[in-house]
Design a protein around this motif. Structure first.
Motif, short mmCIF file in Angstrom:
data_model
loop_
_atom_site.label_atom_id
_atom_site.label_comp_id
_atom_site.label_asym_id
_atom_site.label_seq_id
_atom_site.Cartn_x
_atom_site.Cartn_y
_atom_site.Cartn_z
N PHE A 126 111.60 29.31 19.14
CA PHE A 126 111.90 30.38 18.19
C PHE A 126 113.40 30.44 17.89
CE2 PHE A 126 112.78 34.84 17.08
CZ PHE A 126 111.89 35.02 16.04
N GLY A 127 114.21 30.34 18.92
CA GLY A 127 115.65 30.37 18.73
C GLY A 127 116.15 29.18 17.92
N LYS A 128 115.55 28.01 18.15
CA LYS A 128 115.94 26.82 17.40
C LYS A 128 115.59 26.96 15.92
CE LYS A 128 115.55 23.58 21.29
NZ LYS A 128 114.81 22.40 21.83
N ILE A 129 114.44 27.60 15.66
CA ILE A 129 114.03 27.80 14.26
C ILE A 129 114.99 28.75 13.55
CG2 ILE A 129 112.24 28.81 12.79
CD1 ILE A 129 110.17 27.77 14.78
N LEU A 130 115.36 29.84 14.22
CA LEU A 130 116.31 30.78 13.61
C LEU A 130 117.66 30.10 13.34
CD1 LEU A 130 115.72 34.14 15.51
CD2 LEU A 130 114.71 33.33 13.37
N LYS A 131 118.07 29.25 14.27
CA LYS A 131 119.33 28.53 14.08
C LYS A 131 119.23 27.60 12.87
CE LYS A 131 122.60 25.43 16.40
NZ LYS A 131 122.90 24.67 17.64
N ALA A 132 118.09 26.92 12.74
CA ALA A 132 117.88 26.02 11.60
C ALA A 132 117.92 26.80 10.28
CB ALA A 132 116.55 25.28 11.74
N MET A 133 117.30 27.97 10.27
CA MET A 133 117.29 28.79 9.05
C MET A 133 118.71 29.21 8.67
SD MET A 133 113.94 31.22 9.60
CE MET A 133 112.27 30.56 9.46
N ASN A 134 119.50 29.58 9.66
CA ASN A 134 120.89 29.98 9.38
C ASN A 134 121.70 28.81 8.82
OD1 ASN A 134 120.61 32.66 10.15
ND2 ASN A 134 121.03 32.21 12.31
N ILE A 135 121.45 27.62 9.35
CA ILE A 135 122.16 26.43 8.85
C ILE A 135 121.77 26.16 7.40
CG2 ILE A 135 122.34 23.92 9.08
CD1 ILE A 135 122.02 24.29 12.12
N LEU A 136 120.48 26.27 7.09
CA LEU A 136 120.01 26.03 5.73
C LEU A 136 120.58 27.06 4.76
CD1 LEU A 136 116.28 25.15 6.51
CD2 LEU A 136 118.06 23.57 5.74
N ARG A 137 120.68 28.31 5.21
CA ARG A 137 121.30 29.33 4.36
C ARG A 137 122.77 29.00 4.11
NH1 ARG A 137 118.48 32.91 8.01
NH2 ARG A 137 116.61 33.76 7.02
N ARG A 138 123.44 28.51 5.14
CA ARG A 138 124.87 28.21 5.00
C ARG A 138 125.12 27.13 3.96
NH1 ARG A 138 127.85 24.35 6.84
NH2 ARG A 138 126.30 23.62 8.35
N VAL A 139 124.25 26.11 3.93
CA VAL A 139 124.45 25.03 2.95
C VAL A 139 123.82 25.36 1.60
CG1 VAL A 139 124.59 23.28 4.77
CG2 VAL A 139 122.38 23.73 3.66
N GLY A 140 123.14 26.51 1.52
CA GLY A 140 122.55 26.93 0.24
C GLY A 140 121.30 26.19 -0.14
N LEU A 141 120.52 25.75 0.87
CA LEU A 141 119.31 24.99 0.59
C LEU A 141 118.08 25.90 0.69
CD1 LEU A 141 118.16 22.10 0.08
CD2 LEU A 141 117.81 21.94 2.55
N PRO A 142 117.29 26.02 -0.37
CA PRO A 142 116.09 26.86 -0.32
C PRO A 142 115.08 26.31 0.70
CG PRO A 142 116.65 26.28 -2.58
CD PRO A 142 117.49 25.42 -1.69
N PHE A 143 114.42 27.22 1.39
CA PHE A 143 113.39 26.81 2.35
C PHE A 143 112.33 27.89 2.41
CE2 PHE A 143 116.46 29.31 4.71
CZ PHE A 143 115.69 30.11 5.54
N GLY A 144 111.20 27.53 3.00
CA GLY A 144 110.12 28.48 3.13
C GLY A 144 109.64 28.57 4.56
#
Length: 272
Positions: free
Chosen positions: A254-272
């Motif tokens: 769960f923590g790794k997923i949240l970290k990945a989401m934060n990274i994707l937000r930082r680079v401005g990449l849309p995800f679902g």
């Protein structure tokens, strides 16, 4: 609305009606980042998509299904509008999204793709080819989630690079497909001939890929490569909150997923 904004509004609608998004993508990007023009732009895009749906609809298509499709499109565009408002999509990625997903997938402005669809229809009594393709490059996965078919597989079976490339290339050339769903296993574990999935989407830059992923292998470098490609959107699997995710996917996931989401937000990449 000032003179400049009025000009961009009129130009956007005019070019959109002519189907020339690729030519004016900088204009579209500016429109979508303008708080004044964004709503106009999104409404025009929504109208265009629904009009295309109605144009290809057949009498045997159930009205309820068509309404559901229209509602789904509206929901998707509303989500995109909120992401733009919050600046969760970088301008460079938005530019690539327009040139791949919006231009080639939604509005079908790729001439070669349109020609392929027309050829297919002529050969199959008017029936259209598949609209998208789901492909699993590998059965390998770095997790052992309860109930997942990949959990029962201990080997490293995967599609050879040449075979994977041939499948997608033929789908593009023979069926005019420009949208692919990547399933697994975990797609980010794919390796063949010293290449990985990110190398693959770079090679097929005129198509758009949605990738199902557990998210645990998304780091700064991976996210930046995805952002550079601009034609790959991750759909991250998660059970809900920490306890349910840990129960199925393992402790720490769960923590790794949240970290990945934060990274994707930082680079401005849309995800679902």
């Amino acid at each position: 609305m000032n003179v400049s904004e009025r000009y961009f509004k009129e130009a956007f609608i005019e070019h959109l009606s002519k189907g020339s998004l690729r030519v004016i993508s900088p204009l579209v990007v500016r429109a979508l980042y303008s708080s004044t023009l964004r709503r106009v732009a999104m409404k025009e895009i929504e109208k265009r998509i629904i009009a295309q749906m109605e144009a290809v609809a057949k009498p045997e298509f159930l009205p309820g299904v068509q309404r559901d499709k229209a509602d789904m499109i509206s929901a998707l565009l509303n989500s995109a509008e909120r992401a733009l408002e919050k600046k969760l999509i970088s301008p460079s990625i938005l530019h690539r999204l327009i040139n791949t997903f919006l231009t080639n997938v939604v509005f079908s402005q790729d001439r070669e793709a349109r020609s392929a669809v027309e050829r297919f229809r002529r050969m199959h009594k008017g029936q259209p080819p598949p609209g998208f393709l789901v492909i699993s490059p590998t059965k390998s996965c770095n997790l052992k989630c309860t109930g997942c078919y990949a959990n029962s597989w201990t080997g490293k079976e995967h599609l050879d690079w040449d075979i994977l490339n041939r499948i997608v290339t033929e789908a593009e050339n023979l069926w005019g497909i420009r949208f692919f769903t990547i399933s697994g296993g975990e797609p980010l574990t794919y390796r063949s001939h010293g290449k990985d999935l990110l190398d693959f989407v770079h090679q097929h830059s005129d198509s758009f890929f949605m990738m199902y992923t557990n998210g645990t292998l998304i780091n700064d470098r991976t996210a930046e490569q995805m952002a550079e490609a601009g034609n790959l959107s991750p759909a991250i699997s998660i059970e809900g909150f920490a306890a349910s995710t840990y129960a199925r996917r393992g402790k720490g996931v769960f923590g790794k997923i949240l970290k990945a989401m934060n990274i994707l937000r930082r680079v401005g990449l849309p995800f679902g």
